[in-house]
Design an enzyme around this catalytic site. Structure first.
Site, PDB file in Angstrom:
ATOM      1  N   LYS A   1      48.522 142.411  33.956  1.00  0.00           N
ATOM      2  CA  LYS A   1      48.481 141.537  35.027  1.00  0.00           C
ATOM      3  C   LYS A   1      48.800 142.109  36.447  1.00  0.00           C
ATOM      4  O   LYS A   1      48.763 141.530  38.347  1.00  0.00           O
ATOM      5  CB  LYS A   1      49.726 140.346  34.954  1.00  0.00           C
ATOM      6  CG  LYS A   1      49.411 139.691  33.711  1.00  0.00           C
ATOM      7  CD  LYS A   1      48.439 139.059  33.360  1.00  0.00           C
ATOM      8  CE  LYS A   1      48.533 138.214  32.231  1.00  0.00           C
ATOM      9  NZ  LYS A   1      48.875 137.400  31.786  1.00  0.00           N
TER      10      LYS A   1
ATOM     11  N   GLY B   1      47.001 129.709  36.588  1.00  0.00           N
ATOM     12  CA  GLY B   1      46.194 128.352  36.348  1.00  0.00           C
ATOM     13  C   GLY B   1      45.275 129.213  34.848  1.00  0.00           C
ATOM     14  O   GLY B   1      44.411 127.850  34.868  1.00  0.00           O
TER      15      GLY B   1
ATOM     16  N   GLU C   1      53.088 123.759  37.053  1.00  0.00           N
ATOM     17  CA  GLU C   1      53.712 124.897  36.750  1.00  0.00           C
ATOM     18  C   GLU C   1      54.514 125.016  38.457  1.00  0.00           C
ATOM     19  O   GLU C   1      55.961 125.361  38.723  1.00  0.00           O
ATOM     20  CB  GLU C   1      52.873 126.066  36.590  1.00  0.00           C
ATOM     21  CG  GLU C   1      52.828 126.181  35.234  1.00  0.00           C
ATOM     22  CD  GLU C   1      51.859 127.137  34.571  1.00  0.00           C
ATOM     23  OE1 GLU C   1      50.808 126.900  35.644  1.00  0.00           O
ATOM     24  OE2 GLU C   1      51.555 128.180  34.059  1.00  0.00           O
TER      25      GLU C   1
ATOM     26  N   THR D   1      53.915 128.301  30.805  1.00  0.00           N
ATOM     27  CA  THR D   1      52.446 128.033  30.232  1.00  0.00           C
ATOM     28  C   THR D   1      51.859 129.226  30.275  1.00  0.00           C
ATOM     29  O   THR D   1      51.732 129.981  30.571  1.00  0.00           O
ATOM     30  CB  THR D   1      51.506 126.372  30.309  1.00  0.00           C
ATOM     31  OG1 THR D   1      52.621 125.633  30.953  1.00  0.00           O
ATOM     32  CG2 THR D   1      50.648 126.488  29.904  1.00  0.00           C
ATOM     33  N   GLY D   2      51.224 128.963  28.381  1.00  0.00           N
ATOM     34  CA  GLY D   2      50.809 130.795  27.991  1.00  0.00           C
ATOM     35  C   GLY D   2      51.731 131.841  27.342  1.00  0.00           C
ATOM     36  O   GLY D   2      52.673 131.287  26.931  1.00  0.00           O
TER      37      GLY D   2
HETATM   38  O1  DER Z   1      48.889 128.815  33.093  1.00  0.00           O
HETATM   39  C1  DER Z   1      48.798 130.173  33.811  1.00  0.00           C
HETATM   40  O2  DER Z   1      49.523 130.042  35.227  1.00  0.00           O
HETATM   41  C2  DER Z   1      49.455 130.660  33.113  1.00  0.00           C
HETATM   42  O3  DER Z   1      50.950 130.969  33.337  1.00  0.00           O
HETATM   43  C3  DER Z   1      48.817 132.298  32.351  1.00  0.00           C
HETATM   44  O4  DER Z   1      48.064 131.791  32.508  1.00  0.00           O
HETATM   45  C4  DER Z   1      49.282 133.418  31.456  1.00  0.00           C
HETATM   46  O5  DER Z   1      48.686 133.618  30.567  1.00  0.00           O
HETATM   47  P1  DER Z   1      49.362 134.627  29.500  1.00  0.00           P
HETATM   48  O6  DER Z   1      50.660 134.223  29.847  1.00  0.00           O
HETATM   49  O7  DER Z   1      49.587 133.987  28.148  1.00  0.00           O
HETATM   50  O8  DER Z   1      48.131 135.539  30.126  1.00  0.00           O
END
Ligand code: DER
Length: 240
Positions: A138, A112, A120, A28-29
């Protein structure tokens, strides 16, 4: 955060690792979304792969891109095919960045940001290989972002007290276009817990997991197998 082009390079790099017959955990993300889109293109081109979504959002995107889905319980059940690889983003990755040895930090993650970390973690941990996709923003030598903690609504006060006991400062995650708190796909709440720089992520992970009322927390320690970092010139892949 990092540029979208870097996120795209990371996501597409991981999506290239999928081979015929694979069951793929779909994270997700926005970074994982690039992997899902690339995987959709490869499925259109004839790749035989099935996805296990980690959220309502990733399920919707995978369906839109024509990726056949398999139910999580079916995939990881005793008669299931298992999950060959999971591709997922992160809010922070403990790496030394370019040129440093990742093994010191073990590729621990904070996840998160999208409040999807309960499902996840189930998928990422069940996968034979877990590929993290990220941009350089990151990366950090030590984890120091807030740790998202999904809590049963009835347990939020007790968990907040336990978090303070453990040296953290909990904040109930407020929704944007909705009055009141964020409610997860599982119907729970999220406490964002600031602990400062984490000296021992594994110990904190164990403490949070042992706290009654905690559904899941965003510390992913010892789960990542590869980190795909999109840069302005390409992709750096770290083996953990
Ligand atoms: O929710 C999560 O753990 C996602 O992986 C996320 O926080 C990373 O989001 P991004 O790829 O939009 O930066």
């Amino acid at each position: 955060g990092g540029s979208d082009a870097m996120k795209r390079r990371a996501g597409e790099s991981a999506a290239e690792r999928v081979t015929d017959g694979d069951v793929v955990g779909l994270g997700t993300g926005s970074t994982a979304a690039h992997a899902i889109r690339r995987l959709g293109d490869r499925v259109d081109a004839g790749l035989d792969a099935r996805g296990v979504p980690t959220s309502f959002a990733s399920r919707e995107l995978a369906t839109d891109r024509g990726i056949p889905l398999i139910d999580l319980d079916e995939a990881i059940g005793p008669d299931g095919p298992g999950i060959d690889l999971a591709i997922d983003g992160a809010d922070q990755v403990a790496t030394g960045g370019e040129g440093s040895e990742i093994s010191e930090t073990g590729g621990a993650l904070i996840k998160g940001g999208g409040a999807a970390h309960a499902r996840e973690k189930l998928v990422d941990a069940a996968a034979d290989r877990f590929l993290v996709v990220a941009d350089p923003s990151k990366e950090s030598p030590r984890l120091d972002r807030s740790v998202p903690v999904e809590v049963l609504p009835a347990g939020r006060t007790a968990v907040a007290a336990a978090v303070r006991e453990a040296g953290g400062e909990p904040t109930l995650r407020r929704a944007e276009r909705k009055d009141g708190p964020v409610v997860t796909d599982n119907g729970n709440l999220v406490l964002d817990c600031a602990f400062g720089e984490l000296a021992d992520p594994a110990a904190l992970s164990a403490t949070l997991s042992a706290t009654p009322g905690v559904v899941e927390h965003g510390l992913f320690v010892g789960l990542a197998d590869e980190i795909h970092v999109g840069t302005d010139s390409g992709v750096r892949v770290d083996e953990v």
